[in-house]
Design an enzyme around this catalytic site. Structure first.
Site, short mmCIF file in Angstrom:
data_model
loop_
_atom_site.label_atom_id
_atom_site.label_comp_id
_atom_site.label_asym_id
_atom_site.label_seq_id
_atom_site.Cartn_x
_atom_site.Cartn_y
_atom_site.Cartn_z
N GLY A 184 -5.53 0.53 -4.43
CA GLY A 184 -4.53 0.74 -5.47
C GLY A 184 -4.16 2.19 -5.71
CE1 TYR A 185 -8.06 4.55 -7.65
CE2 TYR A 185 -9.25 5.83 -6.03
CZ TYR A 185 -9.23 5.13 -7.21
OH TYR A 185 -10.39 5.04 -7.97
#
Length: 316
Positions: free
Chosen positions: A52-53
């Site tokens: 998710g980064y």
């Protein structure tokens, strides 16, 4: 650099992890490569990222951090020299979240592709998913371990009772066990981890790689009044620490730092490294100067007097 074993995983890591949330967010690929080179050249080897980064950045879709790390690994040819920790389960989109078996299988392939590797050292459940039985999640991890795509598993953002239930499920069904925990923990934010999670990880021999190790920058000593909050984009998140307890912690950090010819950030990290439950705090840097500052923390050995002073100042 003396390594520590992460839980019972067999993974050997240096006592500081690089937080990869900055890659593709506050620093571009070129700067990320420079910092990764300097970090590993200094003897450190643990890189923490997530699928998710950095989805929170306008225009990003998630996976930007993994992509930069993958490009770096390929260009340097040093995959066997680093320990790659990534995560799955954080909400990337309404239909992309959670820890269901098929979703994990889908996401791990994407992470492997972005990281340009055929295995992930530590694959972590990014956030607890109460809607999915532990058995289903752990069965997915079991298959991934057996096929060699991941080496060990960890949990992040999970309460003590839920972690205990996950561990019991692993033992009952002969499934992989969470070997690491990634909680929020630092000299200011102590109570939630120490009250219930810390006794459990010590009892079960689970490694801990804690995030927000510097309390959003407050423990660097850079923010000492509301006027200082404008010093960086993160300043707004520091306001809650500007109270009597926070100032007491900064005073103790200043005193200990003076004894070691160090600074508050280095002492804050050294305090975490000295804690028996902590394997490696996670910290991020956006410049070589910041990085060299942080890595020096591993060279500081705090005395019992130092630790007692910091413990007293930060008591909750």
């Amino acid at each position: 650099m003396k390594k520590r074993t992460l839980g019972k995983s067999g993974l050997e890591v240096a006592p500081l992890a690089f937080g990869g949330n900055v890659f593709g967010w506050t620093i571009d690929e070129k700067t990320s490569f420079q910092l990764l080179d300097a970090f590993t050249d200094s003897g450190f080897n643990l890189l923490d990222t997530a699928d998710g980064y950095s989805v929170w950045v306008p225009g990003n879709t998630g996976g930007e951090s993994e992509t930069i790390i993958g490009n770096w690994l390929k260009s340097r040819g040093n995959r066997d020299k680093v320990v790659i920790a990534t995560k799955v389960g954080w909400e990337i989109a309404p239909d992309k979240k959670g820890l269901k078996k098929e979703y994990i299988f889908e996401r791990v392939e994407e992470s492997l592709r972005r990281l340009q590797t055929d295995y992930i050292d530590l694959y972590q459940s990014h956030v607890d998913d109460a809607s999915t039985p532990f058995e289903e999640t752990l069965e997915a991890y079991d298959r991934l371990i057996k096929t060699g795509k991941i080496r060990a598993i960890g949990a992040s953002n999970i309460k003590a009772d839920r972690l205990k239930a996950a561990l019991e499920t692993s033992k009952q069904h002969n499934l992989p066990i969470y070997q690491s925990l990634q909680p929020e923990y630092n000299l200011y934010s102590r109570q939630e981890f120490e009250a219930e999670l810390e006794p459990l990880v010590l009892q079960e021999e689970i490694g801990v790689i804690c995030y927000y190790a510097l309390a959003s920058g407050f423990l660097t000593g850079k923010y000492r009044s509301e006027d200082d909050l404008n010093k960086s984009p993160r300043g707004g998140g520091v306001k809650r620490f500007l109270n009597d307890r926070g100032f007491s912690i900064l005073s103790a950090l200043d005193e200990v730092a003076a004894r070691h010819n160090a600074n508050p950030a280095q002492v804050s990290l050294a305090w975490l490294m000295a804690r028996p439950s902590i394997t490696a705090p996670i910290a991020s840097a956006t410049s070589l100067e910041q990085l060299h500052d942080l890595t020096r923390a591993a060279q500081i050995t705090l005395s019992q007097e130092d630790i007692a002073l910091l413990d007293k100042a930060s008591a909750y």
